[in-house]
Design a protein around this motif. Structure first.
Motif, PDB file in Angstrom:
ATOM      1  N   LEU A 215       0.820  -1.133  -0.097  1.00  0.00           N
ATOM      2  CA  LEU A 215       0.074   0.044  -0.183  1.00  0.00           C
ATOM      3  C   LEU A 215       0.841   1.163  -0.133  1.00  0.00           C
ATOM      4  CD1 LEU A 215      -2.939   0.933   0.127  1.00  0.00           C
ATOM      5  CD2 LEU A 215      -2.633   1.042   2.778  1.00  0.00           C
TER       6      LEU A 215
ATOM      7  N   ASP B 216      -4.881   9.238  -4.128  1.00  0.00           N
ATOM      8  CA  ASP B 216      -5.234   8.999  -5.570  1.00  0.00           C
ATOM      9  C   ASP B 216      -4.893   9.836  -6.399  1.00  0.00           C
ATOM     10  OD1 ASP B 216      -6.519   6.736  -4.384  1.00  0.00           O
ATOM     11  OD2 ASP B 216      -8.645   7.251  -4.898  1.00  0.00           O
TER      12      ASP B 216
ATOM     13  N   ASP C  89      -0.179  -6.655  -6.362  1.00  0.00           N
ATOM     14  CA  ASP C  89      -0.528  -5.492  -5.467  1.00  0.00           C
ATOM     15  C   ASP C  89      -0.105  -4.212  -5.796  1.00  0.00           C
ATOM     16  OD1 ASP C  89      -2.284  -7.862  -4.519  1.00  0.00           O
ATOM     17  OD2 ASP C  89      -0.583  -8.261  -2.839  1.00  0.00           O
TER      18      ASP C  89
ATOM     19  N   GLU D  58      -1.548  -0.376  -6.808  1.00  0.00           N
ATOM     20  CA  GLU D  58      -1.343   0.657  -5.966  1.00  0.00           C
ATOM     21  C   GLU D  58      -0.784   1.802  -7.128  1.00  0.00           C
ATOM     22  OE1 GLU D  58      -1.520   2.110  -2.819  1.00  0.00           O
ATOM     23  OE2 GLU D  58      -3.234   0.991  -3.253  1.00  0.00           O
TER      24      GLU D  58
ATOM     25  N   ARG E  29      -3.623   3.400  -9.045  1.00  0.00           N
ATOM     26  CA  ARG E  29      -4.415   4.414  -8.139  1.00  0.00           C
ATOM     27  C   ARG E  29      -3.644   5.539  -7.784  1.00  0.00           C
ATOM     28  NH1 ARG E  29      -4.372   6.039  -2.917  1.00  0.00           N
ATOM     29  NH2 ARG E  29      -2.515   4.556  -2.456  1.00  0.00           N
TER      30      ARG E  29
END
Length: 395
Positions: free
Chosen positions: A280, A285, A305, A309, A312
Motif C-alpha cells: 500500500l 489517488d 498488488d 497501487e 491508483r
C-alpha cells in the motif's frame, strides 16, 4: 582486398500484438553493403541516405520469418520433454517457451536446436506444443536509422549478416500476450524469502547496468519527463536514472536503505518501505504524473498488488515505466524470473499491467550497443547491457 562501403545503423523491429505495441531495437556496427543482407529495398535506400536519416519498410505476416502453419501445433508424449536438457531442471509449463532441443526426439530436430517452441497444454501423458516462430502471426515493420557512413575493407569470408534474421531471432515475439501466457501463483517464490530489510540493511551502491545502458535508460525516461511533473521512483537507490537538473521536477523516492536514498541528489522526498511486506502506497489517488521502477521489478513477490497501487496513485493518463536488464541480486529475484528467457520476462511484466487495468501498453528492447572502452564492465563483455521496458497508462 577491395574497398567496400560500410555503415553503422540502429535497426528497429516494430509490430503490434493483440494487447500491446512492441519495438525491438538493435545496434549494428560496421554493416558491409556488399556482403550483408537487407530485407526489401532497405539496402539501396540506406546507401543513399545521410547520417541521421531513417527508413522504414513494412512486411506482411510470414514474410520475414517462417509462415504460421497449423501443422506446427502438434501433440507429443509428455515423456518426450527432456527435463534435464543441458543439465537444467525444466518443467513444462503452459504458456512458457523452451528450446526445441528439449523435445528433439519427438519432432526430429537436433539436440542443439535453440529455436523456441511454446507449451500450449500439458498433461500426464500428452504435451501439446506450438513450433511456429513467435512472430509468425504478425505483420512486421523494419526501420533503420543511419548513424554513420565509412569506407573500410570488404569483409571476405565468414557468414553474411542477415539483418531481418538478427532482428527477429533470439527472442522477439515471446513477449506477446494474447491469452497464451503462463498462470502465476502469488506470492512468487524466491531463493531467499527472509525479510528484505535484513538483506538491504547494508547500503549497496552498485550498478546493475553499464554506463552506456544507463545513458540509454535516461534518454528513454527523458521522453516522458516534463518540467513541473511529479514523479514517483519506486524501489530506488542512489540514482534515479534521470538526466534532469535539480528542481525541474518533484521526485519522491521509495527504497529499502536510508544511506542509499540520502546519496540520491535528485530526490525531494525519501521514504523507506518494503513493498513486498507493505504494498500500500502512502499517497492520495491521482497524485503522480509518472511512476518509475528501474531494474527492480524482478524482486517483487506480489507484483500485482504493487501495480494496482501504482495505478491508483497515478493521475489519469499517467505513465508507469518498468525497466530491467540481465543482472540482479540472485537470491532476491523471484525464481521464475531467473528461469525465463529475457523476452519472456517482458511478457511476464506485461501480464501484470494487463491484470491491473493499465492501457496503452508498449514494450521496448534495446540490444547490441558497445560498452565504452573505459567502462568498468568492459572486461566482462564489449557489448553493453541490454535494456527491456514495459510501459502502460492509467485510463
Amino acid at each position: 582486398m577491395n574497398q567496400a562501403q560500410q555503415a553503422t545503423i540502429e535497426c528497429s523491429l516494430i509490430w503490434t500484438s493483440g494487447r500491446a505495441a512492441h519495438t525491438d531495437r538493435l545496434f549494428v556496427p560496421a554493416i558491409d553493403f556488399r556482403r550483408d543482407l537487407f530485407p526489401g529495398t532497405m539496402q539501396q535506400r540506406l546507401q543513399q541516405m545521410q547520417p541521421g536519416e531513417r527508413v522504414e519498410e513494412a512486411f506482411p505476416a510470414g514474410a520475414l520469418v517462417e509462415p504460421c502453419e497449423r501443422s506446427a501445433v502438434r501433440q507429443i508424449p509428455s515423456g518426450a520433454f527432456n527435463s534435464r536438457y543441458n543439465s537444467l531442471d525444466l518443467t513444462p509449463r503452459k504458456g512458457r517457451f523452451y528450446p526445441r532441443g528439449v523435445i528433439a526426439g519427438a519432432i526430429g530436430c537436433l539436440p542443439g536446436d535453440l529455436r523456441p517452441f511454446r507449451v500450449v497444454e500439458f498433461g500426464d501423458e500428452k504435451l501439446r506444443v506450438d513450433l511456429n516462430h513467435p512472430l509468425s502471426h504478425y505483420p512486421l515493420t523494419i526501420g533503420a536509422t543511419l548513424l554513420a557512413h565509412f569506407t573500410g575493407r570488404e569483409q571476405n569470408g565468414g557468414k553474411p549478416r542477415d539483418i531481418a534474421e538478427m532482428l527477429t531471432g533470439k527472442g522477439p515475439g515471446m513477449q506477446a500476450r494474447n491469452g497464451e501466457g503462463p498462470a502465476y501463483q502469488f506470492p512468487l517464490a524466491r531463493a531467499d524469502d527472509s525479510e528484505d530489510s535484513l538483506f538491504y540493511a547494508m547500503p549497496r551502491m552498485v550498478d546493475h547496468i553499464d554506463r552506456k545502458a544507463a545513458g540509454i535508460l535516461k534518454s528513454i525516461h527523458a521522453r516522458h519527463v516534463k518540467t513541473g511533473s511529479r514523479v514517483l521512483d519506486l524501489m530506488t537507490s542512489w540514482t534515479s536514472h534521470l538526466d534532469i537538473a535539480s528542481g525541474e521536477v518533484a521526485i519522491t523516492g521509495i527504497g529499502m536503505n536510508r544511506e542509499e536514498l540520502d546519496a540520491n541528489p535528485l530526490l525531494n522526498e525519501r521514504l523507506l518501505q518494503d513493498l513486498n511486506k507493505t504494498p500500500l502506497l502512502p499517497f492520495d489517488d491521482d497524485s503522480f504524473d509518472l511512476v518509475l521502477c528501474s531494474l527492480s521489478v524482478e524482486y517483487l513477490a506480489a507484483p500485482r498488488d504493487v501495480f494496482a497501487e501504482v495505478r491508483r496513485v497515478l493521475k489519469p493518463r499517467g505513465l508507469f515505466i518498468n525497466s530491467f536488464s540481465e543482472r540482479w541480486f540472485p537470491t532476491k529475484a523471484v525464481t521464475l524470473w531467473t528461469e525465463m528467457h529475457p523476452f519472456e520476462r517482458i511478457g511476464m511484466v506485461l501480464d501484470h499491467y494487463i491484470a491491473t487495468g493499465f492501457g496503452d501498453l508498449r514494450t521496448e528492447s534495446v540490444r547490441g550497443h558497445l560498452r565504452p572502452d573505459d567502462d568498468k564492465y568492459r572486461g566482462m563483455s564489449p557489448i553493453s547491457d541490454p535494456l527491456y521496458m514495459v510501459t502502460g497508462r492509467k485510463p
